[in-house]
Each structure stands twice: as structure tokens, then as C-alpha cells.
Design a protein around this motif. Structure first.
Motif, PDB file in Angstrom:
ATOM      1  N   LEU A 141      44.129 -11.839 -68.613  1.00 18.05           N
ATOM      2  CA  LEU A 141      44.905 -10.897 -67.816  1.00 18.05           C
ATOM      3  C   LEU A 141      46.327 -11.383 -67.631  1.00 18.05           C
ATOM      4  N   ASP A 142      47.250 -10.464 -67.667  1.00 20.26           N
ATOM      5  CA  ASP A 142      48.644 -10.757 -67.415  1.00 20.26           C
ATOM      6  C   ASP A 142      48.879 -10.752 -65.905  1.00 20.26           C
ATOM      7  N   SER A 143      49.872 -11.478 -65.465  1.00 20.66           N
ATOM      8  CA  SER A 143      50.155 -11.561 -64.028  1.00 20.66           C
ATOM      9  C   SER A 143      50.665 -10.252 -63.451  1.00 20.66           C
ATOM     10  N   ASN A 144      50.937  -9.242 -64.276  1.00 18.71           N
ATOM     11  CA  ASN A 144      51.354  -7.935 -63.777  1.00 18.71           C
ATOM     12  C   ASN A 144      50.180  -7.129 -63.246  1.00 18.71           C
ATOM     13  N   GLY A 145      48.965  -7.529 -63.583  1.00 17.45           N
ATOM     14  CA  GLY A 145      47.780  -6.807 -63.146  1.00 17.45           C
ATOM     15  C   GLY A 145      47.292  -7.293 -61.796  1.00 17.45           C
ATOM     16  N   TRP A 146      46.089  -6.869 -61.428  1.00 18.39           N
ATOM     17  CA  TRP A 146      45.510  -7.245 -60.144  1.00 18.39           C
ATOM     18  C   TRP A 146      43.986  -7.262 -60.269  1.00 18.39           C
ATOM     19  N   VAL A 147      43.338  -7.862 -59.286  1.00 21.08           N
ATOM     20  CA  VAL A 147      41.881  -7.893 -59.190  1.00 21.08           C
ATOM     21  C   VAL A 147      41.513  -7.315 -57.832  1.00 21.08           C
ATOM     22  N   ASP A 148      40.634  -6.315 -57.797  1.00 18.13           N
ATOM     23  CA  ASP A 148      40.154  -5.764 -56.530  1.00 18.13           C
ATOM     24  C   ASP A 148      39.046  -6.664 -56.023  1.00 18.13           C
ATOM     25  N   GLY A 149      39.291  -7.338 -54.892  1.00 24.52           N
ATOM     26  CA  GLY A 149      38.243  -8.227 -54.417  1.00 24.52           C
ATOM     27  C   GLY A 149      38.659  -9.133 -53.287  1.00 24.52           C
ATOM     28  N   PHE A 150      38.087 -10.343 -53.337  1.00 23.86           N
ATOM     29  CA  PHE A 150      38.215 -11.315 -52.268  1.00 23.86           C
ATOM     30  C   PHE A 150      38.464 -12.685 -52.892  1.00 23.86           C
ATOM     31  N   ARG A 151      39.307 -13.498 -52.258  1.00 22.42           N
ATOM     32  CA  ARG A 151      39.619 -14.837 -52.776  1.00 22.42           C
ATOM     33  C   ARG A 151      39.632 -15.843 -51.624  1.00 22.42           C
ATOM     34  N   VAL A 152      39.085 -17.020 -51.918  1.00 22.91           N
ATOM     35  CA  VAL A 152      39.138 -18.154 -50.998  1.00 22.91           C
ATOM     36  C   VAL A 152      39.901 -19.270 -51.702  1.00 22.91           C
ATOM     37  N   ILE A 153      40.901 -19.818 -51.026  1.00 19.05           N
ATOM     38  CA  ILE A 153      41.693 -20.915 -51.583  1.00 19.05           C
ATOM     39  C   ILE A 153      41.566 -22.112 -50.646  1.00 19.05           C
ATOM     40  N   LYS A 154      41.072 -23.210 -51.171  1.00 21.07           N
ATOM     41  CA  LYS A 154      40.922 -24.446 -50.394  1.00 21.07           C
ATOM     42  C   LYS A 154      41.734 -25.517 -51.102  1.00 21.07           C
ATOM     43  N   LYS A 155      42.747 -26.044 -50.418  1.00 23.24           N
ATOM     44  CA  LYS A 155      43.623 -27.050 -51.006  1.00 23.24           C
ATOM     45  C   LYS A 155      43.262 -28.436 -50.497  1.00 23.24           C
ATOM     46  N   GLY A 156      43.510 -29.417 -51.351  1.00 28.27           N
ATOM     47  CA  GLY A 156      43.371 -30.805 -50.947  1.00 28.27           C
ATOM     48  C   GLY A 156      41.948 -31.302 -50.793  1.00 28.27           C
ATOM     49  N   THR A 157      41.008 -30.771 -51.562  1.00 35.03           N
ATOM     50  CA  THR A 157      39.639 -31.278 -51.506  1.00 35.03           C
ATOM     51  C   THR A 157      39.535 -32.513 -52.410  1.00 35.03           C
TER      52      THR A 157
END
Length: 167
Positions: free
Chosen positions: A130-146
Motif C-alpha cells: 500500500l502507498d502512504s496515500n491510502g488508508w486502513v479502516d480500523g484500529f491501531r495500538v502503538i507501544k514504544k520503548g518495549t
């Protein structure tokens, strides 16, 4: 001095919600020339980003961009393979639509939740075409520094590849 009822209501609500909402806006315009065999093209891209922060906790992020399909980010304003016809750049306005529209909440400094029409994650973490111009319909969790590094989990769906609007 006379004030209309509208002015009084506007003044009241602006003082009540001054700290409740914060609006950020940014925009970009890019023009590029592509020299291809029998198809020289001048293309333009418009990208507008709106972010509303509600009580400093929840963000509503909306990105409008042009393009003729889900992954397209540019519109052609001149294409010599089409009998030297200009389209007057009307398609740039006609194809301007919301590509991303999502809520984001940072629970801690290292935990972020997102839901809606999300931006496509690109770079080393990308496992899609996928190109960054598109999108995903949904949910995202981002956890940094694990201990394993930064973790991003996205659950969602893609619908029509020819769609230009996240709605």
C-alpha cells in the motif's frame, strides 16, 4: 454599544471552551514533472491536515488530499499522450477528499490508540504494497520503548482500491 444575541452567545461559548479545544492546521502543495516515453506529465498534489485536540487528551485528525484512486496522491494537469489537452486542473479540486479521518489518544507517553480511517504505516514496518496515500479502516495500538522495540498492531480492512474518499 449593542450586541446581537448571536454575538453574546459566541462570546460566552468562546470563553467557556477556550481551553477545551485546540485546532492545528497545515498544508502542502507539490508539483512534479514526469518525463516518460510518449507520456510527459505535470502533476500536482495537495495535502491538508486538520487536528482538533479535545481537553488535551483526545485528538481528531483529518487529512484531505487529491488523487484519482485509493493509493494515488497526484493528479495530472497536463499529459501529452492525450492530444496535448489541458484539463485546467479541475480534477485537483474534484478529487480532493478525506483520505484519513481518525481519533487518537495517548494513554501514556509510550502508548497510543488510534481508530478510524488510519494512515498506512510505511518504512521498515511495512509488509503491504500500500502507498502512504491510502488508508486502513480500523484500529491501531502503538507501544514504544518495549524490550522488543516499538510495536505497532493494526487491525482493519481495505475496501475499494478505486475509492478516493475515506467515507
Amino acid at each position: 454599544m449593542r450586541y446581537s444575541i448571536f454575538t453574546i452567545i459566541l462570546l460566552f461559548f468562546s470563553t467557556q471552551f477556550t481551553n477545551a479545544f485546540e485546532l492545528d492546521f497545515s498544508g502542502k502543495h507539490t508539483t512534479r514533472y514526469r518525463n516518460e516515453t510518449a507520456r510527459d506529465r505535470v502533476q500536482q498534489r495537495v495535502n491538508l491536515k486538520f487536528a482538533i485536540t479535545i481537553h488535551g487528551e483526545l485528538e481528531l485528525i483529518a487529512v484531505a488530499a487529491n488523487g484519482t484512486a485509493f493509493n494515488s496522491g497526484y493528479d495530472t494537469i497536463y499529459d501529452n499522450s492525450k492530444d496535448d489537452e489541458f484539463d485546467g486542473a479541475d480534477n485537483i479540486v474534484k478529487n480532493l477528499s478525506f483520505r484519513k479521518f481518525y481519533f487518537q489518544r495517548k494513554i501514556q507517553t509510550n502508548l497510543t490508540l488510534q481508530a478510524g480511517a488510519l494512515p498506512v504505516e510505511k518504512g521498515l514496518t511495512s509488509i503491504t504494497a500500500l502507498d502512504s496515500n491510502g488508508w486502513v479502516d480500523g484500529f491501531r495500538v502503538i507501544k514504544k520503548g518495549t524490550a522488543l522495540g516499538d510495536i505497532k498492531i493494526t487491525a482493519g480492512s481495505l475496501t475499494d482500491r478505486e475509492e478516493i474518499n475515506a467515507f
